[in-house]
Design a protein around this motif. Sequence first.
Motif, PDB file in Angstrom:
ATOM      1  N   GLU A  85      -4.831  -3.289  -1.165  1.00  0.00           N
ATOM      2  CA  GLU A  85      -3.921  -4.237  -1.807  1.00  0.00           C
ATOM      3  C   GLU A  85      -2.575  -4.288  -1.077  1.00  0.00           C
ATOM      4  O   GLU A  85      -1.983  -5.370  -0.910  1.00  0.00           O
ATOM      5  CB  GLU A  85      -3.732  -3.852  -3.264  1.00  0.00           C
ATOM      6  N   LEU A  86      -2.102  -3.119  -0.634  1.00  0.00           N
ATOM      7  CA  LEU A  86      -0.827  -3.091   0.081  1.00  0.00           C
ATOM      8  C   LEU A  86      -0.923  -3.854   1.404  1.00  0.00           C
ATOM      9  O   LEU A  86      -0.025  -4.626   1.753  1.00  0.00           O
ATOM     10  CB  LEU A  86      -0.404  -1.645   0.332  1.00  0.00           C
ATOM     11  N   CYS A  87      -2.004  -3.632   2.142  1.00  0.00           N
ATOM     12  CA  CYS A  87      -2.160  -4.320   3.435  1.00  0.00           C
ATOM     13  C   CYS A  87      -2.270  -5.823   3.236  1.00  0.00           C
ATOM     14  O   CYS A  87      -1.691  -6.603   4.014  1.00  0.00           O
ATOM     15  CB  CYS A  87      -3.387  -3.774   4.171  1.00  0.00           C
ATOM     16  N   ARG A  88      -2.999  -6.258   2.216  1.00  0.00           N
ATOM     17  CA  ARG A  88      -3.099  -7.687   1.942  1.00  0.00           C
ATOM     18  C   ARG A  88      -1.733  -8.268   1.576  1.00  0.00           C
ATOM     19  O   ARG A  88      -1.414  -9.401   1.959  1.00  0.00           O
ATOM     20  CB  ARG A  88      -4.091  -7.932   0.805  1.00  0.00           C
ATOM     21  N   GLN A  89      -0.937  -7.496   0.854  1.00  0.00           N
ATOM     22  CA  GLN A  89       0.407  -7.951   0.516  1.00  0.00           C
ATOM     23  C   GLN A  89       1.277  -8.038   1.766  1.00  0.00           C
ATOM     24  O   GLN A  89       2.070  -8.973   1.922  1.00  0.00           O
ATOM     25  CB  GLN A  89       1.029  -7.001  -0.506  1.00  0.00           C
TER      26      GLN A  89
END
Length: 494
Positions: A85-89
Amino acid sequence: MSNTHVEAAFQRSAAAFKNPMLDLLHGRFAPFVVTALSMVFTPDRPKVAVADAHVEVGEVLEQLRGAGYGDDDSPWHLPAGTARELCRQWVKVGWLLPQIDDDVEVYRLSAHAVGALEIAGRVGGARTRVTTSRVRTLLDAVEHLAETTDPDPSARIDRLRAERDQLDHEIARLAAGERPEQVGDEQLLEEAENVLHLARELPADFARVAESIKAMQRDVVTDLRQDIRPTGEVLREYLQRGQQVMESTPEGRAFSGALRLIGDPERIDDLTHQLGVVLHHRFVRLLDPEQRAELAAISRRVEQGVQEVLVAQRRASHVITTQVRTHDPIRDRQVDDLLRDVMSGFHRWMQSSQRGETVEPLRSLPIADVGHLRQSLGDIRPSSTPDALADGDADADFVDADTRNWGGPHYGALEDHLAAFADGESFDLAAAFEAVPDDARRPVDLLGLLEIAHRNGMTEAETISVVEALRPDGTSRRFAFGSVTARTTRGEDQ
């Protein structure tokens, strides 16, 4: 100070803080983001597979949480959510760039992220000092700029002669046996720190060039799909832009000039050799291990940056050229119109539909009602019987010869002959064929006699009969077959 100037300065500052680089640095979780990106992406590892990046960012997050960071009593904050989720953000805000490399989805740092990491590393490292080497770099740059812009040839000649006299004096001094002027370790350290300062800015510069090329590629493809001009005009314009993609952006033009300086492999080899000489000097012990490793990696980082830009250039040229060659304005407009109709239909349906309402799917396409085609491929019967063939010699018109002689057996003439030859009694088929007139004694007529005999009843013997047939062109052909005795019913039927 007027309110207008203050407001303008504030607007400029607000616009600057909308930049993803400053957004990364002043965000609540900035220390974690800088730590994770600097641990996953290194100068030797500019791209990382998506799956590997998720695992490594997750490990950094778990280790920091295990060390107590992110707790309520900790001054440092850690983000919630998984590493994926962090990388997608981070992709969404422009810090990571996903792309396909050799059929594998990878992440690369954006130019904004590279610049943010460079600033964080520079601020967190050795303090910035006003050094002799940095001032000399500035003075040399200003002097070169002045020489380039000065149109007076005599002034340039005077400067070149002064440089030549200085070089001749230095050569004569060294040739006389004098030792080169010794430079203190402190000054060499300042020179090395200035080199590292300049080298840290190169990755972000290379990344900005590659991203400007990719942005130009997206703009070209978007404009191409929306273009309503003739296809030939579109082809000429966009193929030219695809071939000259490096000259289409300010960053690309600047890189082209720099590439003429560093693009030669011999210059890269010279740079590597010069860095090796520096690293063997005694002043290097004053540098920390990270600075020494960074100094040794300068040539490799320069080469990787050049390769990154050239790969982006080739990819953009290929994409633009492929889009132009497959561009069909009519088809694109039809697809766009169809998509708009579909979206309009969804909007109308949403206004009248209710939550949880089912939609009956279209299970088959309607069948076109075409009257002159068969409804079933299994029905092989023709829709109507063909017209009867005309019978009569008067309808035949031959130019040179009667080509019917090359056709099938003359059944009617053969049956008349057998009726007269056998007179209702049994007969030998070979003898009957030998008695046939020459114009009906063809090889196909022999087959016709055998067919008639088989139909009326025949008996085969072990002896061999040999007959001679005459072709329409006058040539003869001998045939041998088992003796056949047959009878005819033509006379009895009559």
